[in-house]
Design an enzyme around this catalytic site. Structure first.
Site, PDB file in Angstrom:
ATOM      1  CB  CYS A 125      -3.668   0.334  -4.847  1.00  0.00           C
ATOM      2  SG  CYS A 125      -1.891   0.539  -3.720  1.00  0.00           S
ATOM      3  CB  CYS A 128      -3.059  -4.083  -3.120  1.00  0.00           C
ATOM      4  SG  CYS A 128      -3.838  -2.898  -2.412  1.00  0.00           S
ATOM      5  CB  CYS A 204      -2.458  16.464  -4.542  1.00  0.00           C
ATOM      6  SG  CYS A 204      -0.635  16.973  -5.636  1.00  0.00           S
TER       7      CYS A 204
END
Length: 243
Positions: A125, A128, A204
């Site tokens: 991510c 984070c 996706c």
């Protein structure tokens, strides 16, 4: 008393004009209703066709199931929390638009769309650094967005009824910070010869929400970076504003 009005040429002309206007407005209303009805019918036909084409048995992945519906807060209940001002300082404009506002990047706008590497690594991510997808789960979908056949347990899936899941897909988020990642579709069976044909799933994902980190070191690949000579433009959020 009304018959006397018709005896006056001016009054008769006035009433005739009013009648024409009323008929004209009625006609416009009928046309507008017909157009709306046609649009609704077209949408229904498209959804029915998609439903028939996507009736397929799918298998489970390791991603956690959670109520990540469109109105759920992207802050409350998540381990990593920041206010909007802090997020806007941590993320650049592209990352903030997707992760915190649920935006969608243009097709083929991320370097990660066609990125492949012989190095084993994880896609984390951008907000984070939580690992979300492994490199061996990525496959070339041809959709214009990075696609994965499976997800790690840190990916949170919106829980919807089976019909909606097949017709419209469902949102996926980072389970650590609540950042919007993209959508999950149950059409993996369409991609013959890929991992998705086995799992029945296609994650996706917006490239700008991710960073690729090689397992044995090396330079990170930042997802918001566009391919050469490609200008990124962003669409409005596909989801309602969150709390």
């Amino acid at each position: 008393k009304y018959s006397s009005l018709l005896e006056s040429p001016c009054s008769f002309l006035f009433l005739a004009t009013i009648a024409v206007i009323l008929k004209y407005n009625t006609a416009l209303s009928l046309v507008d209703n017909s157009i709306q009805s046609a649009c609704t019918t077209r949408r229904q036909i498209l959804k029915q066709a998609l439903f028939v084409g996507t009736l397929s048995t799918t298998t489970a992945t390791t991603a956690q199931v959670a109520f990540a519906d469109s109105t759920k807060s992207r802050t409350d209940g998540y381990v990593v929390q920041h206010n909007e001002e802090e997020w806007s300082n941590i993320l650049n404009r592209a990352q903030y638009n997707i992760l915190r506002k649920g935006g969608t990047e243009r097709q083929k706008s991320s370097v990660l769309n066609t990125f492949s590497s012989d190095k084993v690594g994880a896609y984390v991510c951008a907000g984070c650094n939580t690992p979300l997808f492994m490199s061996d789960a990525k496959f070339p979908s041809g959709t214009g967005w990075p696609s994965f056949a499976t997800a790690l347990s840190n990916v949170e899936e919106e829980q919807v009824n089976p019909i909606q899941a097949r017709l419209d897909g469902r949102e996926v988020r980072c389970g650590t910070c609540g950042g919007h990642l993209g959508d999950l579709f149950n059409d993996g069976w369409l991609y013959a010869g890929t991992q998705a044909s086995k799992t029945g799933r296609r994650y996706c994902i917006d490239g700008a929400a991710l960073i690729f980190k090689p397992q044995n070191g090396g330079e990170d690949v930042i997802g918001y970076v566009p391919p050469p000579s490609k200008d990124i433009q962003y669409q409005p959020s596909l989801y309602r504003e969150t709390r």
